[in-house]
Design an enzyme around this catalytic site. Structure first.
Site, PDB file in Angstrom:
ATOM      1  N   GLY A  29     -31.176 -76.034 -12.957  1.00  0.00           N
ATOM      2  CA  GLY A  29     -32.373 -77.056 -12.181  1.00  0.00           C
ATOM      3  C   GLY A  29     -33.482 -77.706 -12.720  1.00  0.00           C
ATOM      4  O   GLY A  29     -34.686 -77.515 -12.085  1.00  0.00           O
ATOM      5  N   VAL A  77     -24.039 -75.509  -8.529  1.00  0.00           N
ATOM      6  CA  VAL A  77     -23.921 -74.403  -8.615  1.00  0.00           C
ATOM      7  C   VAL A  77     -22.973 -73.970  -7.327  1.00  0.00           C
ATOM      8  O   VAL A  77     -22.461 -72.197  -7.660  1.00  0.00           O
ATOM      9  CB  VAL A  77     -25.372 -73.372  -8.489  1.00  0.00           C
ATOM     10  CG1 VAL A  77     -26.217 -74.290  -9.484  1.00  0.00           C
ATOM     11  CG2 VAL A  77     -26.048 -73.781  -7.096  1.00  0.00           C
ATOM     12  N   SER A 156     -39.197 -66.065  -5.601  1.00  0.00           N
ATOM     13  CA  SER A 156     -40.360 -66.810  -5.170  1.00  0.00           C
ATOM     14  C   SER A 156     -41.186 -65.374  -3.916  1.00  0.00           C
ATOM     15  O   SER A 156     -40.493 -64.058  -3.985  1.00  0.00           O
ATOM     16  CB  SER A 156     -39.748 -67.587  -3.595  1.00  0.00           C
ATOM     17  OG  SER A 156     -41.407 -67.550  -2.651  1.00  0.00           O
ATOM     18  N   TYR A 169     -34.358 -68.900   3.500  1.00  0.00           N
ATOM     19  CA  TYR A 169     -35.443 -68.615   1.759  1.00  0.00           C
ATOM     20  C   TYR A 169     -35.803 -67.444   1.201  1.00  0.00           C
ATOM     21  O   TYR A 169     -35.172 -66.969   0.714  1.00  0.00           O
ATOM     22  CB  TYR A 169     -35.504 -69.670   2.191  1.00  0.00           C
ATOM     23  CG  TYR A 169     -37.092 -70.118   0.313  1.00  0.00           C
ATOM     24  CD1 TYR A 169     -35.703 -71.002  -0.111  1.00  0.00           C
ATOM     25  CD2 TYR A 169     -38.029 -69.804   0.293  1.00  0.00           C
ATOM     26  CE1 TYR A 169     -36.242 -71.136  -2.000  1.00  0.00           C
ATOM     27  CE2 TYR A 169     -38.445 -69.694  -1.107  1.00  0.00           C
ATOM     28  CZ  TYR A 169     -37.467 -70.458  -2.567  1.00  0.00           C
ATOM     29  OH  TYR A 169     -38.235 -70.999  -3.335  1.00  0.00           O
ATOM     30  N   ALA A 170     -36.612 -66.943   2.178  1.00  0.00           N
ATOM     31  CA  ALA A 170     -37.028 -65.632   1.807  1.00  0.00           C
ATOM     32  C   ALA A 170     -35.787 -64.775   2.016  1.00  0.00           C
ATOM     33  O   ALA A 170     -35.922 -63.992   0.688  1.00  0.00           O
ATOM     34  CB  ALA A 170     -37.751 -65.304   2.840  1.00  0.00           C
ATOM     35  N   ALA A 171     -34.957 -64.910   2.775  1.00  0.00           N
ATOM     36  CA  ALA A 171     -33.112 -63.432   2.460  1.00  0.00           C
ATOM     37  C   ALA A 171     -33.311 -63.956   0.803  1.00  0.00           C
ATOM     38  O   ALA A 171     -32.750 -62.986   0.575  1.00  0.00           O
ATOM     39  CB  ALA A 171     -33.231 -63.660   3.482  1.00  0.00           C
ATOM     40  N   ALA A 172     -32.654 -65.065   0.862  1.00  0.00           N
ATOM     41  CA  ALA A 172     -31.792 -64.912  -0.609  1.00  0.00           C
ATOM     42  C   ALA A 172     -32.398 -65.300  -1.119  1.00  0.00           C
ATOM     43  O   ALA A 172     -32.409 -64.204  -2.406  1.00  0.00           O
ATOM     44  CB  ALA A 172     -31.879 -67.007  -0.559  1.00  0.00           C
ATOM     45  N   LYS A 173     -34.036 -65.559  -1.670  1.00  0.00           N
ATOM     46  CA  LYS A 173     -34.982 -64.633  -2.391  1.00  0.00           C
ATOM     47  C   LYS A 173     -34.964 -63.721  -2.869  1.00  0.00           C
ATOM     48  O   LYS A 173     -34.745 -62.783  -4.513  1.00  0.00           O
ATOM     49  CB  LYS A 173     -36.211 -65.599  -2.504  1.00  0.00           C
ATOM     50  CG  LYS A 173     -35.924 -67.314  -2.803  1.00  0.00           C
ATOM     51  CD  LYS A 173     -35.078 -67.923  -3.997  1.00  0.00           C
ATOM     52  CE  LYS A 173     -35.810 -68.962  -4.429  1.00  0.00           C
ATOM     53  NZ  LYS A 173     -34.830 -70.082  -5.404  1.00  0.00           N
TER      54      LYS A 173
END
Length: 263
Positions: A29, A77, A156, A169-173
């Site tokens: 990234g 990825v 994050s 996004y929150a769940a992934a982080k």
């Protein structure tokens, strides 16, 4: 002659990270945003840096604009073979060694939770979480051969507090933080330290894509009253990557977040 505080600060900052000279570093990234700032910081310190990204134009800019020894490789990825090839390329660029890996890829989209599509959910999980798993698996494979290495994942502050219209996004982080802790437990015996940096809002292409209403409201919540910039996140990564500064960190998360989360 008495040294000024600015001179002392400069000397201290160099001495803290001087061991990073000559290290082999992969920054995923690294074509923009936080990843680019991290890649620039390692390169300026004398590391051999491989920047991996799906953004070909951004890779070209990184190769042409960053100061130091910088290689680039295109990486998706979501694809196992692409991940393996990129990690192997970074090791080849470093003389057969991968000392440090920084996994900073990510996408950020918005949707009210009741209306979020499965495709939006899956795309975010695939890139922001599963991609980190695939990278860590390959990075640790190489590092175990030498009995040493540092892996730093960019998570994050939303991993801790959640967020409106960014549940995916929150769940992934949050998954990245838990994955890093679990990997740290297993890899410590192999001399591999795995940690996270969990920034608050930072001015990057990711946040540029958010609505002005969201950005204004978010800024108003921050005790420091402003978003960070990528160059303010890079030193946290350098600390975790360096020795002796980062030697006692594993399974940990640093939070440069303008006071958004206080832990």
């Amino acid at each position: 002659m008495t040294e000024t505080s600015d001179e002392l600060d400069k000397e201290n900052s160099v001495s803290v990270f001087e061991d990073l000279q000559g290290r082999s570093v992969l920054v995923v990234g690294g074509a923009s945003g936080i990843g680019r700032a991290v890649a620039a910081a390692f390169a300026e310190l004398g590391s051999t840096v491989t920047v991996a990204d799906i953004d070909v134009a951004g890779l070209d800019r990184s190769r042409n604009e960053l100061v130091g020894t910088v290689h680039t490789v295109r990486l998706d990825v979501r694809d196992e073979e692409s991940v393996k090839d990129a990690v192997d390329a970074a090791a080849d660029n470093g003389g057969g060694i991968l000392d440090i890996a920084v996994n900073s890829q990510g996408i950020l989209t918005q949707s009210p939770f009741p209306e979020m599509s499965l495709d939006m959910w899956r795309e975010t999980i695939d890139i922001d979480l599963t991609g980190v798993f695939l990278l860590m698996r390959e990075e640790s494979r190489l590092m175990r051969q030498r009995g040493a290495g540092r892996i730093i994942n960019v998570a994050s502050q939303l991993a801790v507090k959640g967020g409106v219209e960014v549940a995916h996004y929150a769940a992934a982080k949050a998954g990245v933080v838990a994955l890093t802790k679990s990997a740290a437990l297993e890899l410590a015996g192999d001399g591999i330290l795995a940690n996270c940096v969990a920034p608050g809002p930072v001015v990057t292409p990711l946040t540029d894509a958010m609505t002005e209403e969201w950005k204004s409201a978010k800024e108003g919540e921050l005790p420091l009253g402003r978003f960070g910039v990528p160059g303010e996140i890079a030193p946290s990564v350098l600390l975790l990557a360096s020795s002796p500064s980062g030697d006692l960190y594993t399974g940990q998360t640093l939070h440069p977040n303008s006071g958004d989360v206080m832990v």
